[in-house]
Design an enzyme around this catalytic site. Sequence first.
Site, PDB file in Angstrom:
ATOM      1  N   ARG A 181      18.986 -39.709  30.352  1.00 30.62           N
ATOM      2  CA  ARG A 181      17.887 -38.823  30.731  1.00 30.62           C
ATOM      3  C   ARG A 181      17.169 -39.335  31.964  1.00 30.62           C
ATOM      4  NH1 ARG A 181      15.919 -39.272  25.156  1.00 30.62           N
ATOM      5  NH2 ARG A 181      17.599 -38.268  24.051  1.00 30.62           N
ATOM      6  N   HIS A 220      22.315 -41.344  25.096  1.00 28.35           N
ATOM      7  CA  HIS A 220      21.581 -40.172  25.583  1.00 28.35           C
ATOM      8  C   HIS A 220      20.242 -40.567  26.193  1.00 28.35           C
ATOM      9  CE1 HIS A 220      24.235 -36.914  24.444  1.00 28.35           C
ATOM     10  NE2 HIS A 220      24.459 -37.532  23.306  1.00 28.35           N
ATOM     11  N   LYS A 265      26.445 -27.470  26.739  1.00 28.34           N
ATOM     12  CA  LYS A 265      25.101 -26.939  26.495  1.00 28.34           C
ATOM     13  C   LYS A 265      24.030 -27.826  27.108  1.00 28.34           C
ATOM     14  CE  LYS A 265      25.422 -27.289  22.100  1.00 28.34           C
ATOM     15  NZ  LYS A 265      26.709 -27.959  21.943  1.00 28.34           N
ATOM     16  N   SER A 266      24.108 -29.116  26.829  1.00 33.79           N
ATOM     17  CA  SER A 266      23.092 -30.048  27.337  1.00 33.79           C
ATOM     18  C   SER A 266      23.101 -30.092  28.855  1.00 33.79           C
ATOM     19  CB  SER A 266      23.335 -31.453  26.783  1.00 33.79           C
ATOM     20  OG  SER A 266      23.236 -31.449  25.384  1.00 33.79           O
ATOM     21  N   GLU A 273      10.515 -38.068  19.614  1.00 38.85           N
ATOM     22  CA  GLU A 273      11.559 -38.004  18.595  1.00 38.85           C
ATOM     23  C   GLU A 273      10.975 -37.515  17.273  1.00 38.85           C
ATOM     24  OE1 GLU A 273      13.321 -41.895  18.520  1.00 38.85           O
ATOM     25  OE2 GLU A 273      14.267 -41.608  20.465  1.00 38.85           O
ATOM     26  N   THR A 322      15.848 -34.445  18.157  1.00 36.28           N
ATOM     27  CA  THR A 322      15.770 -34.252  16.709  1.00 36.28           C
ATOM     28  C   THR A 322      16.691 -35.183  15.923  1.00 36.28           C
ATOM     29  OG1 THR A 322      17.468 -32.530  16.699  1.00 36.28           O
ATOM     30  CG2 THR A 322      15.173 -31.820  17.037  1.00 36.28           C
ATOM     31  N   SER A 323      17.429 -36.036  16.609  1.00 33.29           N
ATOM     32  CA  SER A 323      18.355 -36.937  15.918  1.00 33.29           C
ATOM     33  C   SER A 323      17.605 -38.064  15.224  1.00 33.29           C
ATOM     34  CB  SER A 323      19.348 -37.551  16.907  1.00 33.29           C
ATOM     35  OG  SER A 323      20.208 -36.572  17.407  1.00 33.29           O
ATOM     36  N   GLY A 327      26.419 -22.911  21.697  1.00 36.00           N
ATOM     37  CA  GLY A 327      27.830 -23.106  22.012  1.00 36.00           C
ATOM     38  C   GLY A 327      28.397 -24.153  21.077  1.00 36.00           C
ATOM     39  N   GLU A 348      16.341 -30.529  21.521  1.00 32.78           N
ATOM     40  CA  GLU A 348      17.774 -30.702  21.272  1.00 32.78           C
ATOM     41  C   GLU A 348      17.954 -31.613  20.065  1.00 32.78           C
ATOM     42  OE1 GLU A 348      21.857 -31.598  23.631  1.00 32.78           O
ATOM     43  OE2 GLU A 348      19.995 -31.792  24.709  1.00 32.78           O
TER      44      GLU A 348
END
Length: 184
Positions: free
Chosen positions: A51, A47, A12-13, A59, A32-33, A6, A81
Site C-alpha cells: 500500500r 499487502h 479487483k484490488s 483493521e 477486514t482480514s 470479481g 477490502e
Amino acid sequence: MMLITGGARSGKSRFAEQIVEIRGGEVLYIATSAVTDTEMAERIRFHQQQRPAHWHTFESHRDLGDVVRLKQTEFPTIVIECITTLITNLLFDMAGETEPEAMDFTAIEEHILAQITELADAAQHCETEVIIVTNEVGMGIVPDNLLSRRFRDIAGRVNQQLAAAADDVYLVVSGIPVPVKTSA
C-alpha cells in the site's frame, strides 16, 4: 459508493487502486482480514507493504458503518477490502467452535445483513467516496459441504444488497473491469 466484484485474483484490488490513484488524496483503507494462521499473517504483511504511504489502514470487520461515519470527513476516499473476508470473520465470530450442522445460519445471516445494511447506509450518506471490494463466489460449482454452501448463499445476498445500494458496480474479469451499473 462503488462496488468492485470479481473472482479471486481477477484484478479487483488493482482496479480499486487505479481509481484511487486517479482521484488522488489521502485514503482510508479498511482491511477486514484477521490473522488466523501463519500464511494469512504473511498475506496481510505483504499487502501492508504494497500500500502507498498516503493510505491509512484501519483493521476491522465489525461495525464498518460506524467507521465510515466517523472517518468520512478525514479522507476523500475510503476503500473497504474485502467483504467476503468480512463475512467469513463475522460468521466465525458468531459460530465459534460450533460444528456447521449446529450453527444457526438464519441468525448468522441476519446479523451479517444488519452489518451490511449499516455499512451501505453510511456509504450512501457520507461526504466521501466509498469503494467496496468483494468476491463473486457464486459463479462456480455448488460446494460439497454445508458451511461452504451457506457461506456462498450469504455472500451472494450480501453482494446483491451492496450492488443495489451502489452508484457504480464493476465486475473485474482477468484484469479487465466491466461496468455493470453506472451512475453516469
